[in-house]
Design an enzyme around this catalytic site. Sequence first.
Site, PDB file in Angstrom:
ATOM      1  N   ARG A  29     -13.066  -8.534  -1.081  1.00  0.00           N
ATOM      2  CA  ARG A  29     -12.342  -8.369   0.081  1.00  0.00           C
ATOM      3  C   ARG A  29     -11.777  -6.823   0.338  1.00  0.00           C
ATOM      4  O   ARG A  29     -11.468  -6.267  -0.687  1.00  0.00           O
ATOM      5  CB  ARG A  29     -11.058  -9.353   0.223  1.00  0.00           C
ATOM      6  CG  ARG A  29     -10.252  -9.173   1.597  1.00  0.00           C
ATOM      7  CD  ARG A  29      -9.088  -8.187   1.364  1.00  0.00           C
ATOM      8  NE  ARG A  29      -8.268  -8.090   2.458  1.00  0.00           N
ATOM      9  CZ  ARG A  29      -7.269  -7.259   2.515  1.00  0.00           C
ATOM     10  NH1 ARG A  29      -7.101  -6.223   1.696  1.00  0.00           N
ATOM     11  NH2 ARG A  29      -6.480  -7.013   3.638  1.00  0.00           N
ATOM     12  N   VAL A  30     -12.162  -6.206   1.543  1.00  0.00           N
ATOM     13  CA  VAL A  30     -11.949  -4.988   1.609  1.00  0.00           C
ATOM     14  C   VAL A  30     -10.740  -4.781   2.840  1.00  0.00           C
ATOM     15  O   VAL A  30     -11.111  -5.521   3.935  1.00  0.00           O
ATOM     16  CB  VAL A  30     -12.971  -3.949   1.920  1.00  0.00           C
ATOM     17  CG1 VAL A  30     -12.605  -2.587   2.369  1.00  0.00           C
ATOM     18  CG2 VAL A  30     -13.944  -3.975   0.811  1.00  0.00           C
ATOM     19  N   GLY A  31      -9.634  -4.137   2.478  1.00  0.00           N
ATOM     20  CA  GLY A  31      -8.970  -4.200   3.815  1.00  0.00           C
ATOM     21  C   GLY A  31      -8.863  -2.915   4.554  1.00  0.00           C
ATOM     22  O   GLY A  31      -9.942  -2.260   4.540  1.00  0.00           O
ATOM     23  N   ASP A  32      -7.828  -2.464   5.343  1.00  0.00           N
ATOM     24  CA  ASP A  32      -7.846  -1.393   6.344  1.00  0.00           C
ATOM     25  C   ASP A  32      -7.642  -0.028   5.643  1.00  0.00           C
ATOM     26  O   ASP A  32      -8.189   1.019   6.161  1.00  0.00           O
ATOM     27  CB  ASP A  32      -6.631  -1.604   7.102  1.00  0.00           C
ATOM     28  CG  ASP A  32      -5.318  -1.602   6.589  1.00  0.00           C
ATOM     29  OD1 ASP A  32      -5.289  -2.125   5.466  1.00  0.00           O
ATOM     30  OD2 ASP A  32      -4.621  -0.999   7.441  1.00  0.00           O
ATOM     31  N   THR A  86       0.918  -1.079  -0.118  1.00  0.00           N
ATOM     32  CA  THR A  86       0.053  -0.209   0.058  1.00  0.00           C
ATOM     33  C   THR A  86       0.765   1.202  -0.065  1.00  0.00           C
ATOM     34  O   THR A  86       2.029   1.246   0.460  1.00  0.00           O
ATOM     35  CB  THR A  86      -0.916   0.079   1.200  1.00  0.00           C
ATOM     36  OG1 THR A  86      -1.772  -1.091   1.248  1.00  0.00           O
ATOM     37  CG2 THR A  86      -1.506   1.257   1.480  1.00  0.00           C
TER      38      THR A  86
HETATM   39  N1  ASP Z   1      -3.012  -2.974   4.235  1.00  0.00           N
HETATM   40  C1  ASP Z   1      -3.559  -3.332   2.790  1.00  0.00           C
HETATM   41  C2  ASP Z   1      -4.558  -4.195   2.956  1.00  0.00           C
HETATM   42  O1  ASP Z   1      -4.592  -5.027   3.888  1.00  0.00           O
HETATM   43  C3  ASP Z   1      -2.393  -4.163   2.282  1.00  0.00           C
HETATM   44  C4  ASP Z   1      -0.946  -3.548   1.908  1.00  0.00           C
HETATM   45  O2  ASP Z   1      -0.577  -3.034   2.835  1.00  0.00           O
HETATM   46  O3  ASP Z   1      -0.582  -3.849   0.913  1.00  0.00           O
HETATM   47  O4  ASP Z   1      -5.422  -4.156   2.082  1.00  0.00           O
END
Ligand code: ASP
Length: 314
Positions: free
Chosen positions: A203-206, A175
Amino acid sequence: MVKSFLIGTRNASPHLHEGIEVLRKGGSIMDAVETAVRGIEESTESGNVGVGGAPTILGDVELDASIMDGATLRTGAVASVSKYVHVISIARKVMEETPHVLLVGDGAHRFARAMGFEEWDLSTERTRMIGEAIAKDIAEDLPDDFRGKDYYVQAIKSQKLHEWYKRLSNEQYGTTNVIGMDSDGNIVVGVSTSGMSWKYPGRVGDSPIIGAGNYCDNRYGGVACTGKGELSIRLLTARMTIKYLEEGMSLEEAITKSFNEIHGLKETGTMQCIAVDKDGNTISASSARESTHWYMDVDMEEPEERPGIWVKAD
Ligand code: ASP
């Protein structure tokens, strides 16, 4: 009084000067953060961000992003966007043009089209290679026609896929985080990602979850995360770190407390973050390795790499 500056993750460093240029021309800190993140989203060298991001198990790229304004606590976010590259700008439009905070999937596409965004093909050779890697690895668990219509059903049942998730290394995250602060102490945080490699579609991340992967408040500071979003969603890592600043901890103490909470989950996966406090101090942290972040202010020609901290498990 601090000089206006930006900090970012490694993949942001080649684009910080684009945001700084905006500040030099009199643009706002929000414009500067958005501009730097847009540069990263368009680059095919940026890892799991924008065009060439990491694909889902079905091979598509689905982007998430958020932007937050520490002066007003206004924020906008989008998730599961597969047709547009500049998700940071769509997120900003959600903040500025809608009564909402988060739009996802088809609703986000419809909104982006209405706002005049241009459609992009997000796949590149890298995307295809990452997609193939997982398909090949889980193929032995799948029937011969594994590319057929039941691929999804078979794939999510595959032991190999779940072994992959456990082994996901730092390289499979990526990210981008950019935090800006201007000389009046206004803080803006921008986060953009294709999320975890080989995620389930949808799927949704943070990154687009305010409080988890992004939070700021001019009175205390700003935080942005990378790594396994499932961890920071469960702990609201960005918001809690700001809360610890509010309680009087130093930036390092607040981050250390948040990362000890990550370790306390006793899960596989790692977290990283970058952060600023209200006085313009900067930090980065990792739960798994040495950590650095990149800093550039309006008087600098190049970003400088700054060491962060490695918060180890007790
Ligand atoms: N934090 C991001 C997620 O979980 C992934 C990443 O940092 O590459 O979607």
